[in-house]
Scaffold this motif. Structure first.
Motif, short mmCIF file in Angstrom:
data_model
loop_
_atom_site.label_atom_id
_atom_site.label_comp_id
_atom_site.label_asym_id
_atom_site.label_seq_id
_atom_site.Cartn_x
_atom_site.Cartn_y
_atom_site.Cartn_z
N ILE A 1 -11.59 86.63 -12.96
CA ILE A 1 -13.44 86.22 -12.07
C ILE A 1 -14.46 86.69 -13.44
CG2 ILE A 1 -15.27 87.54 -10.84
CD1 ILE A 1 -13.85 87.42 -8.63
N THR A 2 -14.17 87.44 -13.83
CA THR A 2 -14.87 87.90 -15.56
C THR A 2 -14.34 87.16 -16.49
OG1 THR A 2 -14.78 90.23 -14.88
CG2 THR A 2 -14.68 89.26 -17.49
N GLY A 3 -12.98 85.92 -16.57
CA GLY A 3 -12.68 84.75 -16.74
C GLY A 3 -13.75 84.02 -17.22
N VAL B 1 -16.51 81.36 -18.91
CA VAL B 1 -16.45 80.06 -19.30
C VAL B 1 -18.26 79.71 -19.22
CG1 VAL B 1 -15.61 78.15 -17.71
CG2 VAL B 1 -13.59 79.71 -18.32
N LEU B 2 -18.35 80.22 -17.94
CA LEU B 2 -19.71 80.27 -17.49
C LEU B 2 -20.56 80.38 -19.29
CD1 LEU B 2 -21.78 79.31 -15.55
CD2 LEU B 2 -22.11 80.87 -15.01
N TYR C 1 -8.72 86.59 -21.02
CA TYR C 1 -9.49 86.78 -19.33
C TYR C 1 -8.30 85.93 -18.73
CZ TYR C 1 -12.71 91.30 -20.17
OH TYR C 1 -12.77 92.16 -20.02
N LEU C 2 -8.67 84.63 -19.01
CA LEU C 2 -7.35 83.83 -18.52
C LEU C 2 -6.22 83.15 -19.17
CD1 LEU C 2 -10.69 81.30 -17.64
CD2 LEU C 2 -9.57 83.34 -16.14
N PHE C 3 -6.10 83.13 -20.63
CA PHE C 3 -4.47 82.79 -20.30
C PHE C 3 -3.87 83.97 -21.43
CE2 PHE C 3 -8.22 79.63 -21.29
CZ PHE C 3 -6.75 78.77 -20.40
#
Length: 87
Positions: A32-34, A38-39, A78-80
């Protein structure tokens, strides 16, 4: 540039950054932090456009160029990234 488009970019950028900051502050987990980062990236993109297209707003544009890089690091981290963050 159309004033309506400039106003939309300005307010989207401000609102998206505020929402992303809230989500990051809630510490709801890595994924969610990732997505909050993005936002942040979309916010920075909107404010870069607004900053360089609106009159006398270049400072916000340049600030968001730097923030775009920082936010992209957040997306990566955070995402990758497979590296686990340290406490």
């Amino acid at each position: 540039m159309n004033e309506t488009v400039l106003t939309a970019l300005q307010y989207y950028g401000a609102g998206a950054a505020t929402l992303a900051a809230l989500v990051v502050s809630l510490n709801l987990g890595r994924r969610i932090t990732g997505w909050a980062f993005v936002l942040f990236v979309t916010s920075s993109a909107a404010l870069i456009l607004w900053g360089f297209l609106a009159q006398d707003s270049e400072g916000i544009g340049w600030q968001n160029v730097a923030l775009l890089v920082i936010n992209a690091v957040g997306v990566w981290r955070y995402l990758f990234s497979r590296h686990k963050p340290q406490d």
